[in-house]
Motif scaffolding. Structure first.
Motif, PDB file in Angstrom:
ATOM      1  N   TRP A 185     -11.674   2.124 -11.839  1.00 20.35           N
ATOM      2  CA  TRP A 185     -10.923   0.928 -12.152  1.00 20.35           C
ATOM      3  C   TRP A 185      -9.544   1.361 -12.168  1.00 20.35           C
ATOM      4  O   TRP A 185      -8.703   0.794 -11.480  1.00 20.35           O
ATOM      5  CB  TRP A 185     -11.404   0.269 -13.395  1.00 20.35           C
ATOM      6  N   ALA A 186      -9.231   2.340 -12.453  1.00 23.18           N
ATOM      7  CA  ALA A 186      -7.774   2.665 -12.444  1.00 23.18           C
ATOM      8  C   ALA A 186      -7.100   2.941 -11.072  1.00 23.18           C
ATOM      9  O   ALA A 186      -6.202   2.413 -10.719  1.00 23.18           O
ATOM     10  CB  ALA A 186      -7.354   4.196 -13.137  1.00 23.18           C
ATOM     11  N   GLN A 187      -7.975   3.245 -10.231  1.00 27.72           N
ATOM     12  CA  GLN A 187      -7.622   3.174  -8.661  1.00 27.72           C
ATOM     13  C   GLN A 187      -7.405   2.021  -8.248  1.00 27.72           C
ATOM     14  O   GLN A 187      -6.738   1.832  -7.373  1.00 27.72           O
ATOM     15  CB  GLN A 187      -8.579   4.326  -7.849  1.00 27.72           C
ATOM     16  N   ALA A 188      -8.447   1.259  -8.397  1.00 30.13           N
ATOM     17  CA  ALA A 188      -8.459  -0.152  -7.859  1.00 30.13           C
ATOM     18  C   ALA A 188      -7.188  -0.957  -8.404  1.00 30.13           C
ATOM     19  O   ALA A 188      -6.833  -1.717  -7.659  1.00 30.13           O
ATOM     20  CB  ALA A 188      -9.901  -0.862  -8.453  1.00 30.13           C
ATOM     21  N   ASP A 223      -0.565  -2.952  -3.346  1.00 24.54           N
ATOM     22  CA  ASP A 223      -0.824  -4.282  -2.489  1.00 24.54           C
ATOM     23  C   ASP A 223       0.383  -5.231  -2.865  1.00 24.54           C
ATOM     24  O   ASP A 223       1.022  -5.855  -2.018  1.00 24.54           O
ATOM     25  CB  ASP A 223      -2.094  -4.953  -2.472  1.00 24.54           C
ATOM     26  N   ASP A 224       0.521  -5.555  -4.179  1.00 29.95           N
ATOM     27  CA  ASP A 224       1.493  -6.447  -4.701  1.00 29.95           C
ATOM     28  C   ASP A 224       2.908  -6.063  -4.155  1.00 29.95           C
ATOM     29  O   ASP A 224       3.780  -6.925  -4.032  1.00 29.95           O
ATOM     30  CB  ASP A 224       1.255  -6.588  -6.098  1.00 29.95           C
ATOM     31  N   GLN A 225       3.132  -4.627  -4.489  1.00 37.14           N
ATOM     32  CA  GLN A 225       4.624  -4.295  -4.254  1.00 37.14           C
ATOM     33  C   GLN A 225       5.053  -3.962  -2.831  1.00 37.14           C
ATOM     34  O   GLN A 225       6.139  -4.027  -2.357  1.00 37.14           O
ATOM     35  CB  GLN A 225       4.645  -2.856  -4.870  1.00 37.14           C
ATOM     36  N   GLY A 226       3.857  -4.229  -1.975  1.00 38.33           N
ATOM     37  CA  GLY A 226       4.225  -3.741  -0.430  1.00 38.33           C
ATOM     38  C   GLY A 226       4.412  -2.251  -0.439  1.00 38.33           C
ATOM     39  O   GLY A 226       3.822  -1.387  -1.112  1.00 38.33           O
ATOM     40  N   PRO A 244      -5.405  -0.714   6.137  1.00 36.82           N
ATOM     41  CA  PRO A 244      -6.236  -1.908   6.406  1.00 36.82           C
ATOM     42  C   PRO A 244      -7.627  -1.599   5.578  1.00 36.82           C
ATOM     43  O   PRO A 244      -8.270  -2.518   4.921  1.00 36.82           O
ATOM     44  CB  PRO A 244      -6.561  -1.799   7.667  1.00 36.82           C
ATOM     45  N   GLU A 245      -7.988  -0.280   5.393  1.00 35.53           N
ATOM     46  CA  GLU A 245      -9.315   0.108   4.744  1.00 35.53           C
ATOM     47  C   GLU A 245      -9.030  -0.240   3.188  1.00 35.53           C
ATOM     48  O   GLU A 245      -9.679  -0.716   2.697  1.00 35.53           O
ATOM     49  CB  GLU A 245      -9.734   1.528   4.952  1.00 35.53           C
ATOM     50  N   LEU A 253      -9.764  -3.487  -1.563  1.00 34.80           N
ATOM     51  CA  LEU A 253      -9.426  -4.373  -2.693  1.00 34.80           C
ATOM     52  C   LEU A 253      -9.964  -5.778  -2.590  1.00 34.80           C
ATOM     53  O   LEU A 253     -10.235  -6.436  -3.558  1.00 34.80           O
ATOM     54  CB  LEU A 253      -7.767  -4.279  -2.445  1.00 34.80           C
ATOM     55  N   ALA A 254     -10.035  -6.366  -1.250  1.00 35.23           N
ATOM     56  CA  ALA A 254     -10.657  -7.545  -1.338  1.00 35.23           C
ATOM     57  C   ALA A 254     -12.163  -7.565  -1.665  1.00 35.23           C
ATOM     58  O   ALA A 254     -12.544  -8.534  -2.465  1.00 35.23           O
ATOM     59  CB  ALA A 254     -10.831  -8.046   0.219  1.00 35.23           C
TER      60      ALA A 254
END
Length: 150
Positions: A37-40, A47-50, A99-100, A105-106
């Motif tokens: 979970w910490a890695q997710a 992803d949010d930060q770019g 992309p992976e 994350l999706a």
């Protein structure tokens, strides 16, 4: 309904954070994550930060830079993030999601939502409308937090 007092607003803020945290925990506990979970969570932050420096990610996560370096290395070893040259400082690197990483994350987000969606479907129409309006208000709250000075 009259105006909301500052005390009520403070209580509402605390209750909102408590409910959101519990909802997040339950959604996470009821699925099999493809990574810890910490890695997710870190992948979501990246992803949010770019692109972001490790030091910036450590600050956001309230951890040390060596701890963040270890976490980033694990994501990098899994092919979920990559390092790129920092255009502002040739000695530094930025971390970006691959992309992976975006696919992973999706999948995590979809799996977590799948825990909540059937419960939302069981709510009354009125409760679902209220929840929908609340999600809109939460987006506006996040926009305000993102755009206001600290």
């Amino acid at each position: 309904m009259g105006p909301i007092s500052p005390q009520t607003t403070t209580a509402l803020g605390a209750e909102l954070l408590t409910v959101v945290a519990k909802l997040n925990r339950l959604a996470t506990q009821r699925i099999g994550l493809p990574l810890p979970w910490a890695q997710a969570r870190l992948l979501g932050t990246i992803d949010d930060q770019g692109e972001a420096r490790i030091s910036d990610l450590a600050e956001l996560d309230h951890c040390s830079q060596p701890t963040m370096t270890t976490q980033v290395r694990r994501l990098e070893d899994a092919g979920l993030v990559a390092r790129t040259q920092d255009p502002d400082d040739a000695r530094a690197v930025r971390i970006r999601i691959t992309p992976e990483g975006q696919r992973t994350l999706a999948r995590v987000r979809a799996d977590r939502a799948a825990v909540i969606d059937p419960r939302i479907a069981r709510l009354s129409d009125a409760d679902r409308e209220t929840l929908s309006a609340a999600v809109g208000a939460l987006h506006r709250l996040l926009d305000d937090l993102d755009n206001s000075p600290e």
